[in-house]
Design an enzyme around this catalytic site. Structure first.
Site, mmCIF file in Angstrom:
data_model
loop_
_atom_site.group_PDB
_atom_site.id
_atom_site.type_symbol
_atom_site.label_atom_id
_atom_site.label_comp_id
_atom_site.label_asym_id
_atom_site.label_seq_id
_atom_site.Cartn_x
_atom_site.Cartn_y
_atom_site.Cartn_z
ATOM 1 N N GLU A 195 57.277 -51.618 45.702
ATOM 2 C CA GLU A 195 57.041 -50.643 44.644
ATOM 3 C C GLU A 195 57.735 -51.078 43.351
ATOM 4 O O GLU A 195 58.627 -51.942 43.350
ATOM 5 C CB GLU A 195 57.558 -49.268 45.091
ATOM 6 C CG GLU A 195 57.357 -48.127 44.103
ATOM 7 C CD GLU A 195 55.912 -47.898 43.719
ATOM 8 O OE1 GLU A 195 55.325 -48.777 43.035
ATOM 9 O OE2 GLU A 195 55.365 -46.833 44.070
ATOM 10 N N HIS A 206 52.396 -49.557 47.795
ATOM 11 C CA HIS A 206 52.941 -48.335 47.210
ATOM 12 C C HIS A 206 52.070 -47.861 46.046
ATOM 13 O O HIS A 206 51.317 -48.644 45.462
ATOM 14 C CB HIS A 206 54.362 -48.600 46.726
ATOM 15 C CG HIS A 206 55.227 -49.241 47.771
ATOM 16 N ND1 HIS A 206 56.044 -48.516 48.598
ATOM 17 C CD2 HIS A 206 55.367 -50.547 48.135
ATOM 18 C CE1 HIS A 206 56.669 -49.342 49.430
ATOM 19 N NE2 HIS A 206 56.276 -50.585 49.155
ATOM 20 N N ARG A 262 58.513 -48.060 54.739
ATOM 21 C CA ARG A 262 57.450 -47.061 54.672
ATOM 22 C C ARG A 262 56.075 -47.713 54.611
ATOM 23 O O ARG A 262 55.105 -47.206 55.178
ATOM 24 C CB ARG A 262 57.665 -46.108 53.501
ATOM 25 C CG ARG A 262 57.756 -46.736 52.105
ATOM 26 C CD ARG A 262 58.208 -45.693 51.095
ATOM 27 N NE ARG A 262 58.264 -46.173 49.719
ATOM 28 C CZ ARG A 262 59.311 -46.759 49.157
ATOM 29 N NH1 ARG A 262 60.387 -47.005 49.875
ATOM 30 N NH2 ARG A 262 59.285 -47.120 47.876
ATOM 31 N N ARG A 312 47.906 -47.335 50.489
ATOM 32 C CA ARG A 312 49.219 -46.780 50.180
ATOM 33 C C ARG A 312 49.880 -46.258 51.460
ATOM 34 O O ARG A 312 49.207 -45.774 52.365
ATOM 35 C CB ARG A 312 49.101 -45.650 49.158
ATOM 36 C CG ARG A 312 50.481 -45.166 48.691
ATOM 37 C CD ARG A 312 50.402 -43.971 47.771
ATOM 38 N NE ARG A 312 51.752 -43.436 47.566
ATOM 39 C CZ ARG A 312 52.022 -42.170 47.324
ATOM 40 N NH1 ARG A 312 51.041 -41.275 47.252
ATOM 41 N NH2 ARG A 312 53.258 -41.771 47.156
ATOM 42 N N HIS A 313 51.189 -46.348 51.503
ATOM 43 C CA HIS A 313 51.944 -45.904 52.682
ATOM 44 C C HIS A 313 51.829 -44.400 52.898
ATOM 45 O O HIS A 313 51.432 -43.639 52.009
ATOM 46 C CB HIS A 313 53.418 -46.293 52.534
ATOM 47 C CG HIS A 313 54.101 -45.612 51.375
ATOM 48 N ND1 HIS A 313 54.533 -44.311 51.419
ATOM 49 C CD2 HIS A 313 54.415 -46.067 50.131
ATOM 50 C CE1 HIS A 313 55.085 -43.981 50.266
ATOM 51 N NE2 HIS A 313 55.024 -45.027 49.454
#
Length: 209
Positions: free
Chosen positions: A83, A145, A59, A9-10
């Protein structure tokens, strides 16, 4: 050895801190998020990834680039790792959403947003597609995400939808590790590398507890 996928995940964004639904909005990492990406890269480099692919949102891509620089790999882009689309909720806080759409908030279904089943299928199919390009002992890092990864993992594992809540959310710059076996994919680690901050994402509130 067999093929593995690291679902990363970012890092943190300002909208994560403010608990705003990000969805497809292209929000950058904040200063903390950039530091988290560098820390995660230093840990994941030890796994010797052979391929890195990212969502097209900055991101996630900036998080992936931190690892790519460290291990000398280019980062591929795949829009299917975006996302979950938040429709009318994007940019709004949890409090604003709950006040304006109480029934939809309880179901976590945004007006104009993506259904969870479609996101799960989109992300899992992209994971399969990229994993198929790995050597037998290759390791793919997917930078994506919170909601997208959790839903994709559930679909890839073949879990029925009623059991998806059993898989919790991912903290910023935390990751899960999947390994391909003779009977399909299995989950080796989940939410590893968790930092001492709460999970803040576009996922269901109960996934963040």
């Amino acid at each position: 050895m067999s093929r593995r996928i690291v679902c990363l995940r970012h890092g943190q964004t300002l909208w994560n801190v403010e608990q705003r639904f990000q969805g497809h909005s292209d929000i950058p990492l904040d200063e903390t998020g950039m530091a988290q990406a560098e820390r995660a890269a230093s840990l994941l480099a030890a796994l010797r990834p052979t391929m890195i692919v990212s969502s097209d949102l900055q991101r996630a891509n900036d998080t992936a680039q931190a690892l790519g620089r460290l291990v000398g790999l280019d980062v591929a882009i795949d829009k299917d790792f975006r996302e979950r689309g938040g429709g009318e909720w994007e940019g709004l806080t949890r409090e604003e959403i709950a006040a304006r759409w109480p029934e939809e908030y309880a179901a976590w279904e945004a007006p104009g947003g993506e259904p969870v089943t479609e996101v799960a299928t989109r992300v899992a199919n992209a994971m399969r597609r990229w994993a198929a390009r790995l050597d037998d002992d290759g390791l793919l890092v997917v930078a994506s995400h919170g909601a997208a990864l959790r839903l994709g993992i559930c679909e890839l594992l073949g879990l029925p939808e009623q059991l998806w809540p059993a898989i919790g959310g991912l903290g910023n710059c935390s990751w899960s590790v999947l390994q391909e076996g003779r009977r399909g994919w299995r989950l080796l680690e989940h939410n590893a590398g968790t930092l001492p901050e709460p999970v803040r994402s576009d996922d269901k509130p109960e996934a963040e507890v």
